[in-house]
Design a protein around this motif. Structure first.
Motif, PDB file in Angstrom:
ATOM      1  N   GLY A 176       9.826   7.619 -11.305  1.00  0.00           N
ATOM      2  CA  GLY A 176       9.052   6.945 -10.274  1.00  0.00           C
ATOM      3  C   GLY A 176       9.773   7.011  -8.947  1.00  0.00           C
ATOM      4  N   GLU A 177       9.025   6.829  -7.857  1.00  0.00           N
ATOM      5  CA  GLU A 177       9.603   7.003  -6.528  1.00  0.00           C
ATOM      6  C   GLU A 177       8.690   6.402  -5.472  1.00  0.00           C
ATOM      7  OE1 GLU A 177      11.035  10.762  -3.671  1.00  0.00           O
ATOM      8  OE2 GLU A 177       9.803  11.103  -5.470  1.00  0.00           O
ATOM      9  N   VAL A 178       9.297   5.804  -4.459  1.00  0.00           N
ATOM     10  CA  VAL A 178       8.531   5.400  -3.279  1.00  0.00           C
ATOM     11  C   VAL A 178       8.551   6.560  -2.299  1.00  0.00           C
ATOM     12  CG1 VAL A 178       8.330   3.779  -1.373  1.00  0.00           C
ATOM     13  CG2 VAL A 178       9.112   2.973  -3.611  1.00  0.00           C
ATOM     14  N   ARG A 179       7.396   7.158  -2.073  1.00  0.00           N
ATOM     15  CA  ARG A 179       7.324   8.370  -1.257  1.00  0.00           C
ATOM     16  C   ARG A 179       6.955   8.063   0.186  1.00  0.00           C
ATOM     17  NH1 ARG A 179       4.981   8.838  -5.954  1.00  0.00           N
ATOM     18  NH2 ARG A 179       2.839   8.770  -5.216  1.00  0.00           N
ATOM     19  N   TRP A 180       6.125   7.049   0.410  1.00  0.00           N
ATOM     20  CA  TRP A 180       5.780   6.642   1.776  1.00  0.00           C
ATOM     21  C   TRP A 180       5.295   5.196   1.769  1.00  0.00           C
ATOM     22  CZ3 TRP A 180       2.649  10.271  -0.861  1.00  0.00           C
ATOM     23  CH2 TRP A 180       1.362   9.815  -1.205  1.00  0.00           C
ATOM     24  N   PRO A 181       5.447   4.493   2.888  1.00  0.00           N
ATOM     25  CA  PRO A 181       4.917   3.126   2.993  1.00  0.00           C
ATOM     26  C   PRO A 181       3.405   3.142   3.194  1.00  0.00           C
ATOM     27  CG  PRO A 181       6.716   3.550   4.545  1.00  0.00           C
ATOM     28  CD  PRO A 181       6.231   4.877   4.045  1.00  0.00           C
ATOM     29  N   SER A 190       0.814  -1.220   0.000  1.00  0.00           N
ATOM     30  CA  SER A 190       0.000   0.000   0.000  1.00  0.00           C
ATOM     31  C   SER A 190       0.846   1.268   0.000  1.00  0.00           C
ATOM     32  CB  SER A 190      -0.947  -0.009   1.204  1.00  0.00           C
ATOM     33  OG  SER A 190      -1.860  -1.086   1.106  1.00  0.00           O
ATOM     34  N   ARG A 191       2.098   1.146  -0.375  1.00  0.00           N
ATOM     35  CA  ARG A 191       2.957   2.325  -0.449  1.00  0.00           C
ATOM     36  C   ARG A 191       2.424   3.310  -1.490  1.00  0.00           C
ATOM     37  NH1 ARG A 191       8.094  -0.734  -3.248  1.00  0.00           N
ATOM     38  NH2 ARG A 191       7.588  -0.303  -5.436  1.00  0.00           N
ATOM     39  N   ASN A 192       2.701   4.561  -1.264  1.00  0.00           N
ATOM     40  CA  ASN A 192       2.337   5.643  -2.188  1.00  0.00           C
ATOM     41  C   ASN A 192       0.827   5.803  -2.373  1.00  0.00           C
ATOM     42  OD1 ASN A 192       5.010   6.327  -2.639  1.00  0.00           O
ATOM     43  ND2 ASN A 192       5.198   5.094  -4.480  1.00  0.00           N
ATOM     44  N   LYS A 193       0.030   5.180  -1.515  1.00  0.00           N
ATOM     45  CA  LYS A 193      -1.424   5.287  -1.616  1.00  0.00           C
ATOM     46  C   LYS A 193      -1.970   6.092  -0.436  1.00  0.00           C
ATOM     47  CE  LYS A 193      -1.766   0.638  -3.670  1.00  0.00           C
ATOM     48  NZ  LYS A 193      -2.376  -0.704  -3.550  1.00  0.00           N
TER      49      LYS A 193
END
Length: 404
Positions: free
Chosen positions: A368-373, A72-75
């Motif tokens: 693209g990037e993982v911004r938060w878990p 559920s990262r980036n959501k």
């Protein structure tokens, strides 16, 4: 000296402006939404007020599900009970400006709630509805519960996996779900591209039993044309040899591949058996596979006398194809994975710094990037629903009724 790398545009998120509602769970649908979120789509995860099942699936730390953090990262995370009339009304408001809805309920569930594509497209004609189920939306099995394990069995994957004298083997991870997630993400982007021409959305019907069959190769046409069935061969291949995993002197393992004829020749020279190269059968991968026992014996004996580091160094110098058999702890330390940025570390509001897989491919301008878990349950409910005219008083009433 000028920098050869062109500057990135101010907007470096490829899918900015694409709004996705993720109402799926376990696992293909949500992972497809994750992939879209990684590249900038605005993804809102809607979960039951009691919590999504993924939160309690698999490993956890201090009661916090780790699978959820990755999936559920980036959501944005909101709670909404779609089985209630009030929840359905809220959902219709959200659909009005959405681009994509991803769901994986049994066929007919959305229709029973008054949320089928006919109703949703009347609200938003440009909506793409991705429906991810075990067996698809029609056919004799459509109403069955479907999970990736069943797809791994029915697609033909398990039948060809394992040792020749052993049982069919299932993977110890969500293989069918993962392949289906990648396929779903591609299907969504295909539908959005079509919408640019037609102005209309459409339904994406993905049956999890199908994508894995696609990546299994030419089994169907081989059976159709030759009546042949692929058999279990363990780590060996029916198309080339030597191809196997081999144990090293220090008790580790390496994998060797000889898909190219030139590589097969280099391997046999390296292990001190160039005489095999002159055998008439050695020039064909399929013929080499029929002599796998003797080739494995030659390669395996050479590897068994050397450490993994010695083996990989020698193969690299000889330009032959070898790889160490890693577990995930090795991936954390490997310099190639580090160079690629395969793992990323981000701060989590519950666990502090966490490390997991980075985005699965690199784009030069929109990487693209993982911004938060994955967020805590309901973290964004007030913010997201506030944009649809639901104020604090109405939100409190919905919470009292168990809708959020």
């Amino acid at each position: 000296m000028t920098d050869p790398t062109p500057p990135r545009p101010a907007d470096s998120t490829a899918l900015q402006g694409i709004k996705v509602l993720d109402i799926a769970t376990l696992f293909a649908g949500p992972l497809a939404a994750t992939l879209l979120a990684d590249y900038g789509a605005d993804v809102t995860k809607l979960e039951h007020p009691k919590g999504d099942p993924v939160r309690s699936h698999g490993a956890s730390k201090d009661g916090v599900g780790l699978w959820w953090k990755m999936l559920s990262r980036n959501k944005k995370a909101i709670t909404l009970y779609l089985g209630s009339p009030e929840g359905q009304d809220v959902f219709r408001r959200m659909v009005a400006d959405a681009d994509v809805v991803i769901e994986n309920f049994r066929p007919g569930t959305l229709e029973r709630w008054g949320l089928g594509y006919e109703e949703l497209s009347a609200i938003n004609p440009g909506l793409v509805l991705a429906r991810v189920t075990g067996f698809g939306q029609h056919g004799p099995y459509a109403s069955r519960p479907g999970f990736g394990t069943l797809a791994e069995a029915m697609s033909g994957f398990a039948a060809i996996t394992g040792e020749p004298d052993g049982p069919p083997t299932l993977p110890p991870f969500g293989l069918a779900d993962g392949v289906s997630a990648l396929t779903t993400a591609f299907g969504i982007m295909t539908a959005l591209r079509a919408r640019e021409r037609t102005g209309r959305g459409q339904v994406l019907d993905l049956a999890i039993i199908e994508p894995l069959l696609t990546v299994l190769g030419p089994q169907a046409i081989t059976y159709d044309q030759l009546g042949e069935l692929q058999q279990r061969t363990g780590n060996r291949s029916a198309n080339n040899a030597p191809r196997n995993t081999y144990r090293t002197k220090d008790g580790r393992w390496v994998a060797v591949s000889t898909s190219a004829q030139s590589v097969a020749e280099r391997v046999m020279r390296l292990v001190g058996h160039p005489e095999y190269i002159d055998e008439p059968w050695f020039a064909s991968g399929a013929e080499r596979a029929r002599h796998a026992d003797e080739l494995d014996a030659a390669v395996g004996a050479w590897i068994a006398r050397r450490s993994r580091a010695e083996v990989t160094a020698a193969f690299e110098e000889a330009q032959a194809a070898v790889a160490p058999v890693y577990d995930v702890s090795d991936i954390f330390e490997d310099p190639q994975f580090r160079a690629l940025g395969t793992l990323t570390t981000v701060d989590d509001e519950e666990l502090g710094p966490v490390t997991f897989q980075n985005v699965p491919f690199r784009l030069s301008d929109t990487p693209g990037e993982v911004r938060w878990p994955g967020p805590r349950k309901g973290r964004d409910t007030a913010e997201v629903l506030g944009a649809y005219g639901i104020d604090a008083d109405e939100l409190a009433r919905l919470a009292q009724r168990g809708v959020v």
